[in-house]
Design a protein around this motif. Structure first.
Motif, PDB file in Angstrom:
ATOM      1  N   PRO A 352       9.347 -14.102 -12.470  1.00 55.30           N
ATOM      2  CA  PRO A 352       9.307 -13.586 -11.097  1.00 55.30           C
ATOM      3  C   PRO A 352       7.955 -13.003 -10.690  1.00 55.30           C
ATOM      4  N   LEU A 353       7.248 -12.381 -11.635  1.00 50.84           N
ATOM      5  CA  LEU A 353       5.935 -11.832 -11.299  1.00 50.84           C
ATOM      6  C   LEU A 353       4.967 -12.945 -10.895  1.00 50.84           C
ATOM      7  N   ILE A 354       5.020 -14.064 -11.595  1.00 52.34           N
ATOM      8  CA  ILE A 354       4.120 -15.179 -11.288  1.00 52.34           C
ATOM      9  C   ILE A 354       4.515 -15.852  -9.975  1.00 52.34           C
ATOM     10  N   THR A 355       5.806 -16.103  -9.765  1.00 52.40           N
ATOM     11  CA  THR A 355       6.231 -16.758  -8.518  1.00 52.40           C
ATOM     12  C   THR A 355       6.051 -15.844  -7.309  1.00 52.40           C
ATOM     13  N   THR A 356       6.174 -14.541  -7.510  1.00 50.06           N
ATOM     14  CA  THR A 356       5.896 -13.589  -6.422  1.00 50.06           C
ATOM     15  C   THR A 356       4.438 -13.684  -6.001  1.00 50.06           C
ATOM     16  N   THR A 357       3.535 -13.736  -6.975  1.00 50.30           N
ATOM     17  CA  THR A 357       2.100 -13.822  -6.688  1.00 50.30           C
ATOM     18  C   THR A 357       1.765 -15.106  -5.942  1.00 50.30           C
ATOM     19  N   LEU A 358       2.291 -16.232  -6.419  1.00 51.57           N
ATOM     20  CA  LEU A 358       2.044 -17.510  -5.748  1.00 51.57           C
ATOM     21  C   LEU A 358       2.588 -17.491  -4.322  1.00 51.57           C
ATOM     22  N   SER A 359       3.809 -17.010  -4.153  1.00 46.73           N
ATOM     23  CA  SER A 359       4.436 -16.984  -2.827  1.00 46.73           C
ATOM     24  C   SER A 359       3.661 -16.089  -1.870  1.00 46.73           C
ATOM     25  N   TYR A 360       3.143 -14.980  -2.384  1.00 42.06           N
ATOM     26  CA  TYR A 360       2.357 -14.066  -1.559  1.00 42.06           C
ATOM     27  C   TYR A 360       1.103 -14.758  -1.014  1.00 42.06           C
ATOM     28  N   PHE A 361       0.362 -15.434  -1.882  1.00 44.92           N
ATOM     29  CA  PHE A 361      -0.892 -16.060  -1.438  1.00 44.92           C
ATOM     30  C   PHE A 361      -0.628 -17.247  -0.508  1.00 44.92           C
ATOM     31  N   LEU A 362       0.448 -17.964  -0.726  1.00 42.94           N
ATOM     32  CA  LEU A 362       0.791 -19.049   0.198  1.00 42.94           C
ATOM     33  C   LEU A 362       1.233 -18.506   1.555  1.00 42.94           C
ATOM     34  N   THR A 363       1.799 -17.305   1.553  1.00 46.99           N
ATOM     35  CA  THR A 363       2.216 -16.688   2.816  1.00 46.99           C
ATOM     36  C   THR A 363       1.021 -16.172   3.591  1.00 46.99           C
ATOM     37  N   ILE A 364       0.133 -15.436   2.928  1.00 44.69           N
ATOM     38  CA  ILE A 364      -1.015 -14.878   3.662  1.00 44.69           C
ATOM     39  C   ILE A 364      -1.981 -15.977   4.113  1.00 44.69           C
ATOM     40  N   SER A 365      -1.941 -17.136   3.439  1.00 42.82           N
ATOM     41  CA  SER A 365      -2.800 -18.249   3.847  1.00 42.82           C
ATOM     42  C   SER A 365      -2.181 -19.073   4.980  1.00 42.82           C
ATOM     43  N   GLY A 366      -0.936 -18.754   5.345  1.00 48.15           N
ATOM     44  CA  GLY A 366      -0.288 -19.444   6.451  1.00 48.15           C
ATOM     45  C   GLY A 366       0.421 -20.731   6.077  1.00 48.15           C
ATOM     46  N   VAL A 367       0.433 -21.074   4.785  1.00 46.17           N
ATOM     47  CA  VAL A 367       1.121 -22.298   4.361  1.00 46.17           C
ATOM     48  C   VAL A 367       2.629 -22.137   4.532  1.00 46.17           C
ATOM     49  N   VAL A 368       3.118 -20.942   4.238  1.00 51.17           N
ATOM     50  CA  VAL A 368       4.547 -20.628   4.360  1.00 51.17           C
ATOM     51  C   VAL A 368       4.712 -19.466   5.331  1.00 51.17           C
ATOM     52  N   PRO A 369       5.624 -19.564   6.301  1.00 52.65           N
ATOM     53  CA  PRO A 369       5.840 -18.451   7.241  1.00 52.65           C
ATOM     54  C   PRO A 369       6.525 -17.265   6.565  1.00 52.65           C
ATOM     55  N   MET A 370       6.557 -16.145   7.277  1.00 47.16           N
ATOM     56  CA  MET A 370       7.254 -14.958   6.785  1.00 47.16           C
ATOM     57  C   MET A 370       8.739 -15.063   7.117  1.00 47.16           C
ATOM     58  N   MET A 371       9.521 -14.199   6.503  1.00 46.03           N
ATOM     59  CA  MET A 371      10.965 -14.192   6.722  1.00 46.03           C
ATOM     60  C   MET A 371      11.292 -13.567   8.076  1.00 46.03           C
ATOM     61  N   ALA A 372      12.043 -14.315   8.886  1.00 45.27           N
ATOM     62  CA  ALA A 372      12.328 -13.867  10.251  1.00 45.27           C
ATOM     63  C   ALA A 372      13.791 -13.494  10.457  1.00 45.27           C
ATOM     64  N   SER A 373      14.646 -13.744   9.476  1.00 44.13           N
ATOM     65  CA  SER A 373      16.066 -13.449   9.657  1.00 44.13           C
ATOM     66  C   SER A 373      16.711 -13.168   8.319  1.00 44.13           C
ATOM     67  N   ARG A 374      17.958 -12.712   8.384  1.00 42.23           N
ATOM     68  CA  ARG A 374      18.694 -12.336   7.180  1.00 42.23           C
ATOM     69  C   ARG A 374      19.926 -13.215   7.051  1.00 42.23           C
ATOM     70  N   LEU A 375      20.093 -13.808   5.880  1.00 43.64           N
ATOM     71  CA  LEU A 375      21.242 -14.656   5.602  1.00 43.64           C
ATOM     72  C   LEU A 375      22.006 -14.089   4.403  1.00 43.64           C
ATOM     73  N   PRO A 376      23.275 -14.489   4.209  1.00 46.18           N
ATOM     74  CA  PRO A 376      24.017 -14.035   3.030  1.00 46.18           C
ATOM     75  C   PRO A 376      23.311 -14.462   1.743  1.00 46.18           C
TER      76      PRO A 376
END
Length: 435
Positions: A352-376
């Motif tokens: 999880p520490l590694i995937t969190t880091t990757l997901s963070y950098f892909l988010t701040i670079s705009g490749v992946v959007p931020m979370m806009a809603s809540r699902l179950p």
């Protein structure tokens, strides 16, 4: 390694267990979790308002003011519901009347938070002269005020009841009537106390707490990679100790999580791009990008178990696969076990520490959007990530990439653990034959 495990069991485990079961912490956790159905339903309406298909969006556009109402009365007044839930839960732990306690807490919160808007000159066709409540004052921004007023109101009610500072009714009076009169003097004290604080002295509890605690929120549930990694580490670390990680961290971080996703949803509902929302590290970011199959990304381990040479691990993989697909991983955590198991505990924390880091950098670079809603939390991760990020295909792809990374990290540890298990099974069969 044995000495380290013994140290954790003797020194860390008792302290963590005591914190997790503390009365007020438990009430905060239960009360906020109780609002989850409302925020999930409100999020679905936000998604409905932002379907990325022009023909459907054009059909929905005339109805947007009406379709916005469910959002405003769920996520938009989250703190009001949380107040009642926290107070009711705390009252039950004291064996007080939970309904009365919830109502008194709502009274305290409203008086301490809301300053009615006085309209002297009416706006023709829109608003009449009078006093109005601005529901923005009841949003997630006031959640810390909700927590404090809920706890204080219940403690005042409990103290006055224990000291017999109440109106007593004769025997034979129905309990609901007796409870109403018992709460009469506490209600007066609570009303006057919070009225003086907010409207006489002008002290805004919610705003003050938010100002004090917002730096912590910005670290743990904002855009700080350090805070995100710290949260992931602590949750997985407590799980390895055999303690429900979110149960320990929940009272501390859940208010921040709920504020963060509410801020994102509100910004998104008012027109902000999913790539330009206030917070990266929401609970949903971890839920969909990191906790694939549950905390520790254990679906990867379950899949490896399915192909194991060990009969036990293969059986456990079959048993755990369907729950893991829907992000329920207690069968594998306690069945493998991962608890107090250094071999599987290391990748449980590391992946999880590694995937969190990757997901963070892909988010701040705009490749992946931020979370806009809540699902179950039981929605399958790639689908949930796709929906929660305004229908972003890249979000679903990231889940699959993180899943592959988790498998790669778990694999060498799995092989060591599998060898141990095969040795145990061989020894057990030898004993059976010898017998």
């Amino acid at each position: 390694m044995d000495k380290f495990v013994n140290f954790l069991e003797l020194k860390i485990l008792p302290v963590a267990t005591k914190i997790g079961s503390q009365r007020h912490m438990t009430a905060i956790r239960k009360g906020i979790i109780a609002t989850m159905p409302l925020t999930i339903v409100g999020s679905f309406f936000t998604l409905l308002l932002n379907i990325p298909i022009e023909s459907i969006a054009a059909m929905i556009d005339p109805f947007k003011p009406i379709l916005d109402v469910p959002f405003r009365f769920t996520i938009g007044i989250l703190s009001l519901y949380a107040t009642f839930g926290i107070a009711s839960s705390l009252a039950k732990s004291y064996k007080l009347d939970s309904l009365t306690s919830g109502i008194l807490a709502v009274l305290a919160f409203l008086v301490a938070t809301v300053v009615p808007v006085q309209v002297v000159e009416p706006v023709e066709g829109v608003i009449a002269a009078g006093r109005y409540i601005n529901i923005a004052q009841l949003s997630s921004a006031s959640l810390f005020g909700a927590i404090l007023t809920a706890i204080l109101s219940v403690e005042i009610y409990r103290w006055m009841k224990e000291k017999n500072i109440t109106v007593k009714m004769p025997e034979g009076v129905p309990p609901e009537v007796a409870n109403s009169f018992i709460a009469l003097l506490p209600a007066a004290v609570i009303l006057i106390l919070f009225w003086v604080i907010r409207h006489v002295l002008g002290f805004d509890i919610s705003a003050t707490l938010s100002t004090i605690l917002m730096p912590l929120k910005n670290i743990l549930a904002g855009n700080s990679l350090f805070g995100g990694l710290l949260t992931v580490f602590l949750i997985t670390f407590f799980w390895v100790l055999g303690i429900h990680g979110p149960a320990i961290m929940g009272p501390v971080i859940r208010p921040f999580w709920d504020i963060s996703i509410a801020e994102n949803t509100d910004a998104f509902a008012t027109g902000a791009s999913a790539n330009n929302l206030p917070n990266i590290f929401t609970e949903q970011f971890l839920q969909w990008f990191v906790w694939i199959g549950g905390a520790g990304a254990t679906l990867a381990l379950v899949v490896l178990f399915l192909f194991s040479k060990s009969e036990y691990l293969k059986s456990l993989g079959r048993l755990s696969f369907l729950p893991g697909l829907f992000n329920i991983n207690e069968p594998v955590i306690f069945g493998a076990p991962i608890v107090m198991n250094p071999i599987l505990g290391i990748p449980f924390i590391l992946a999880p520490l590694i995937t969190t880091t990757l997901s963070y950098f892909l988010t701040i670079s705009g490749v992946v959007p931020m979370m806009a809603s809540r699902l179950p939390f039981t929605v399958i991760s790639p689908i949930a990530a796709w929906m929660s990020t305004n229908w972003s295909i890249m979000a679903g792809v990231l889940v699959l990439i993180n899943f592959a990374i988790s498998i790669a990290i778990y694999y060498p540890f799995f092989k060591v653990f599998e060898k141990q298990q095969l040795d145990r099974e061989a020894a057990a069969k030898a004993e059976e034959i010898a017998a």
